[in-house]
Each structure stands twice: as structure tokens, then as C-alpha cells.
Design an enzyme around this catalytic site. Structure first.
Site, PDB file in Angstrom:
ATOM      1  CG  HIS A 107      -3.923 -36.990  16.144  1.00  0.00           C
ATOM      2  ND1 HIS A 107      -3.976 -38.448  16.512  1.00  0.00           N
ATOM      3  CD2 HIS A 107      -5.039 -36.958  15.435  1.00  0.00           C
ATOM      4  CE1 HIS A 107      -5.081 -38.873  16.166  1.00  0.00           C
ATOM      5  NE2 HIS A 107      -5.691 -37.912  15.244  1.00  0.00           N
ATOM      6  CD  GLU A 142       9.729  -5.855   7.046  1.00  0.00           C
ATOM      7  OE1 GLU A 142       9.291  -4.895   6.699  1.00  0.00           O
ATOM      8  OE2 GLU A 142       9.528  -6.049   8.378  1.00  0.00           O
ATOM      9  CE  LYS A 182      -3.667   1.938   3.043  1.00  0.00           C
ATOM     10  NZ  LYS A 182      -4.333   1.847   4.134  1.00  0.00           N
ATOM     11  N   GLY A 206      -4.695  -2.254   5.672  1.00  0.00           N
ATOM     12  CA  GLY A 206      -3.929  -3.338   4.865  1.00  0.00           C
ATOM     13  C   GLY A 206      -4.812  -4.904   5.252  1.00  0.00           C
ATOM     14  NE  ARG A 207      -5.762  -4.648  11.543  1.00  0.00           N
ATOM     15  CZ  ARG A 207      -5.570  -3.367  11.521  1.00  0.00           C
ATOM     16  NH1 ARG A 207      -4.712  -2.969  10.936  1.00  0.00           N
ATOM     17  NH2 ARG A 207      -5.848  -2.514  12.414  1.00  0.00           N
ATOM     18  CE  LYS A 216       6.102  -1.075  10.333  1.00  0.00           C
ATOM     19  NZ  LYS A 216       5.066  -0.339   9.501  1.00  0.00           N
ATOM     20  CD  GLU A 228      -1.648  -5.194  11.803  1.00  0.00           C
ATOM     21  OE1 GLU A 228      -0.393  -5.029  12.001  1.00  0.00           O
ATOM     22  OE2 GLU A 228      -2.262  -5.538  10.719  1.00  0.00           O
TER      23      GLU A 228
END
Ligand code: G6Q
Length: 541
Positions: free
Chosen positions: A378, A207, A201, A261-262, A506, A347
Site C-alpha cells: 500500500h 555513541e 567489541k 561486528g555484523r 567518525k 557494509e
């Protein structure tokens, strides 16, 4: 009434229900399932295995009403700037608005722009999928989405979930700045037929930009500087930066600051999904979410699935003190769904101050986690059944499998239903004792073993059963959880749409990085950070 006082009104209901295990409630009311379950389109939602009775349920619904969930929902859909710390509207719902109605942001109808981007995505997808769009090696065979957080988790989860519908180029996802991610992904790919989608965005995320630059170098090495550009597309709101990177505007797909974003898988960020499954199925995905949006807006609170999901979450988090929530898909292709919801929920609602900036006086978002059943059975289900923490669970299962493979699916569904039954009913000491007696154990052996085999039960869960994991169903499921998170944020009076909590780390990473290549101690750091830098430098050589 403030959030804390409003939530506190539920307390007497907890007291009453503390002595009424669910299994007794089921025995007392044969209609419990029909009272506490709902259907929406192809999806059925059972919330009868919760610690509620009619009075508690009414009180929960009243809480939503008192906390003005309806008013705030309407404000969100109307494009008001409900994301107050960033002064933005919150309109991911406009991205899947298939109604033809306008959606206004600051007085401007945003639907024409949304349709324009969608139609550009459609054209590009059709061209890539048909081979009309050619790169140095001809038709695109592989698409690598490079993005992180909201620009990765959504499309990566969706592409995996909908793999039976994928008939386009093979989709891959690189998110981690750990070079292993890019290296492992590129292994075996042909650069001459690979398209990179740089999904960011802001187009500044460290990264993503590091991975994008390395991808560009890899392409340039294989096809030369001149042809490299055609191997790249961008999904971003930052046109200046996409141009500076060398991606032409006709392969740049935009979105807007009112898409968090999410919440962005419905936007251009979904391009990798559209390339994989095609525009028509992508539209079904949007349609599923739109069905839920309409349900959320129109259904009365007591019949509103995301509202009920949210209220039950509040009930357990604030009144019963249960700190985590497990999402357990009995649908292997939903393997990344819990991770996706982790971001969506944690978030959004991992906040410690309210809208006015005051410290909240109630617990807010729970820890969300999960893995597909039956694998989890399991592994960690032991703790869910017999541990000292109570973990409310969501079970998800399809009525129809994608594969017809013997009786696999019946086994899967039976396991899913058995788990929620076991959690709810448990097994008393008397039942265990009787069973061991029947198996011929003597009294001493029974006394020794019985306590270990007791299940206290009364452990809550919701179950979603849907016809099949289609694009539409997946769209519905995601939207249900989105609105659940929104309702909880509203009740807690927090801003579910910012994420300041990710900023500090960050900034510190940028500060620390220079010390990692210089043999010099970061003087202003704590002794642990200094020690770790020193250890890193000594192990490095
Ligand atoms: C999501 C967050 C965050 C964001 C990433 C990537 O709601 O804002 O996860 O999506 O930090 O950001 P960019 O898309 O700007 O690279």
C-alpha cells in the site's frame, strides 16, 4: 580470469533472454518450478521467477566455480586470514559449530573457548531469568542492550522476530547517541530492576560509551554508587576497558577479533537474545545457522541456496544493471530484517577496490532495502510493479502463523504469492483492453486509461517459505544471507569483512564537535560545513 571478464561471459545469456519473458518460459516448461527450487530442512526456496533458463543457470554456476567460491569458502571455514586488510580469520561459523569438530585459528582450536563463553552466558541467563541473580530491587525485570551497528542490529532484530518465544525479562535496545533513544527507553523502566548490557567489541565506540555513561549515571542516582555495578554486564573483547568502566569480569562475556561486528549475533553479543528466549532456544538459533553452514559447505554449487542467491544477485547487478534489491518479509516480526541485511550486505560489499587494492571494474554491492508486506503493497510497491527501475525482490513467508486469528494468515500468504505472480506475469495492453471492454468502457476511455493499467511484468523475485518463524528458522535465514554476501564478495574479489568506509565520518565528527560549543568558525572547513555550524549556533540560543 579476473572478475570483470568472468562476469562478462554471462552477457550472451542476457541477450538471449531479453526476448524471452519469464511468463513464456513458464508456459514452455511445466517443470520450471521443480527445476528452479530447492528445499533445506523446513525451508523451501523458489527461484523460478528469475530471468534464467537452464543455460543461463549453468553459466552462473560456472561463474562461481571459475571464481573459486568453493576454495575460498573452505579457506574461510579453515580459519585462514581472509580478512586481509585487518589480517584476521573470519569465523562466525565457529560460533555455531555444533558438530564437535575442532576449528583452528593460527593452529589453535578455538572451540573450547567458544564453549566456555557460551556456558558462562547460559549460567548468567539462567540466574537472571530465574531470579537467582538479584540487583538492588530484586529480580531483573528489564534488560537494556546498549550498542550500535553490529552490536545492536542483530540482537534487536532477533529479539523482535522471536518475541513469541520470549519468556525472560523484557528486552530493550538503545543504539543512537541521540538522547531521545535512551530517554524514550528509560521512560517507564524501574532502575532498581533494570540490567544494562554494554555491547561493544572495542568498548571505545563513541555513541555506545556516551549512552553507557548516561545509563550508569541514571542507575547511580537511583541505587547509589556502591550497588550500581551489579546493574551492568559487558560484551566485549576489551577487558581492560570493561574493567575501567567498573564492570566485573564475571559479568563480562568475551569474543574474538575473528568475529566481525555484523556477524556477531551468534557470539556473546547475542546475550540479550539468550536472556529473552532462554539458552535452549538460543541453541536452536545456532543450530539453524549450523544447518546452513553444512549445506553451504557440502551441497554442490548448483544445489547450494546461498550460492544461487548470490549468483542471481550478481546476474542482476552486473549484467542487467539493476542497482537495488528489496527484501519483503510477509512476516511482521521480521520488520527489522531488511535493516539488518542492509548492514550485512552494504557494509560487507559496499567496496570500491579489490583485494589487491585496485579499483574494481564491476559494480559491487547493491542497495538493500525493504519493509514488511502487506504494508509495502500500500506504499512503495507501485514503483516495483510499474516504475522505470527493475527491483529484484526476496519474499519471505511462514506456512504457520504464531497466532491463530481468523483467516489473517491465509490473507497474508495469498498476498505474498500474488505479488510475485503479478511481478512475473504482468498484464499486457491486450489483456487490459479486453478487461476494460468487458467492463463497458467505450473506445476513447479505453485508449485513455489502458496504458496506465499495463504491467510489463518479467520482474524477478525469490520466495522463501518456511514452516514457522522459530529460532531455528531465523538462524537459517540469517546464515543464508551471510553466505550469499560472502559468495558475492568472492566473485567481485573484494574484502567483505572490513569496513573502512565508516571511519572518515567518525574522525570528522571528533574534529567538528568542539566548534559546536564555541562561538568560533571552524576556519579550515568548507563553506557548507562552516555555514551549518554557524546556523546551528545561532539556532541554538
Ligand atoms: C560491523 C561494524 C560496526 C560495529 C559498530 C560497533 O561489522 O564493525 O557496525 O559493529 O561500529 O562497534 P563496537 O562493537 O566495537 O562498539
Amino acid at each position: 580470469m579476473n572478475a570483470k571478464s568472468a562476469i562478462k561471459t554471462l552477457e550472451p545469456h542476457r541477450k538471449r533472454l531479453s526476448d524471452m519473458p519469464m511468463r513464456d518460459l513458464f508456459v514452455a516448461d511445466s517443470k520450471r518450478f521443480s527445476k528452479f527450487s530447492l528445499t533445506l530442512d523446513d525451508l523451501s526456496f523458489d527461484f523460478s521467477k528469475n530471468r534464467i533458463d537452464a543455460d543461463a543457470f549453468d553459466a552462473l554456476v560456472e561463474l562461481a566455480r571459475n571464481r573459486q567460491v568453493e576454495e575460498r569458502r573452505d579457506a574461510m571455514f579453515a580459519g585462514e586470514h581472509i580478512n586481509t586488510t585487518e589480517d584476521r580469520a573470519v569465523l562466525h561459523t565457529a560460533l555455531r559449530n555444533l558438530s564437535g569438530d575442532p576449528v583452528l585459528v593460527d593452529g589453535k582450536n578455538v572451540m573450547p573457548e567458544i564453549r566456555k563463553v557460551l556456558s558462562a552466558m547460559r549460567k548468567f541467563s539462567n540466574d537472571v531469568r530465574s531470579g537467582k541473580y538479584k540487583v538492588s530491587g530484586g529480580k531483573i525485570t528489564d534488560v537494556v542492550n546498549v550498542g550500535i551497528g553490529g552490536s545492536d542490529l542483530g540482537p534487536a532484530m532477533v529479539v523482535r522476530a522471536l518475541s513469541p518465544y520470549a519468556d525472560g525479562p523484557q528486552a530493550h535496545f538503545v543504539s543512537n547517541v541521540d538522547g531521545a533513544d535512551l530517554a524514550d527507553t528509560l521512560k517507564g523502566l524501574n532502575p532498581k530492576t533494570t540490567l544494562f548490557i554494554i555491547a561493544s567489541k572495542t568498548f571505545t565506540t563513541a555513541e555506545t560509551m556516551a549512552n553507557a555513561r548516561s545509563a550508569l549515571a541514571w542507575i547511580k542516582k537511583a541505587v547509589g554508587v556502591k550497588k550500581a555495578g551489579s546493574h551492568f554486564a559487558a560484551l566485549s573483547t576489551n577487558l581492560e576497558a570493561t574493567r575501567a568502566f567498573g564492570i566485573s569480569d564475571d559479568r563480562t562475556f568475551g569474543f574474538w577479533d575473528w568475529v566481525g561486528g555484523r556477524y556477531s549475533v551468534w557470539s556473546a553479543i547475542g546475550l540479550s537474545v539468550m536472556l529473552a528466549i532462554g539458552p535452549a532456544r538460543f541453541r536452536s538459533f545456532l543450530e539453524g545457522a549450523h544447518i546452513v553452514d553444512q549445506h553451504f559447505c557440502k551441497a554442490p554449487l548448483e544445489k547450494n541456496i546461498p550460492v544461487i542467491m548470490a549468483l542471481l544477485g550478481i546476474w542482476y547487478r552486473n549484467i542487467w544493471g539493476f542497482g537495488t534489491h528489496a527484501v519483503l518479509p510477509y512476516d511482521n516480526r521480521l520488520a527489522r530484517f531488511p535493516a539488518y541485511l542492509q548492514q550485512l550486505d552494504m557494509e560487507s560489499n559496499g567496496k570500491h577496490v579489490d583485494l589487491a587494492g585496485k579499483t574494481v571494474r564491476t559494480e559491487t554491492g547493491p542497495v538493500v532495502w525493504g519493509e514488511p508486506g502487506t504494508n509495502g503493497q500500500h506504499a512503495f510497491y507501485q514503483l516495483i510493479h510499474q516504475g522505470t527501475d527493475i527491483i529484484p525482490c526476496d519474499f519471505l513467508v511462514a506456512a504457520q502463523p504464531q497466532e491463530k486469528l481468523g483467516n489473517h494468515h491465509l490473507m497474508l500468504v495469498a498476498n505474498c504469492l500474488a505479488q510475485s505472480e503479478a511481478l512475473m506475469t504482468g498484464k499486457t495492453l491486450e489483456e487490459v483492453t479486453a478487461e476494460l471492454k468487458k467492463n463497458g468502457l467505450d473506445e476513447a476511455a479505453i485508449e485513455h486509461l489502458a496504458p496506465h493499467k499495463v504491467f510489463e511484468g518479467n520482474r524477478p523475485s525469490n520466495t522463501f517459505i518456511y514452516r514457522k518463524l522459530t529460532p531455528k528458522t531465523l538462524g537459517m535465514l540469517i546464515a543464508l544471507y551471510e553466505h550469499k554476501v560472502f559468495v558475492q564478495g568472492t566473485i567481485w574479489d573484494i574484502n567483505s569483512f572490513d569496513q573502512w568506509g565508516v571511519e572518515l565520518g567518525k574522525v570528522l565528527a571528533v574534529e567538528i564537535q568542539p566548534f559546536l560549543s564555541a562561538d568560533k568558525s571552524p576556519t579550515k572547513k568548507d563553506s557548507s560545513t562552516k555555514g551549518l555550524v554557524k546556523a546551528f549556533l545561532s539556532l541554538r540560543s
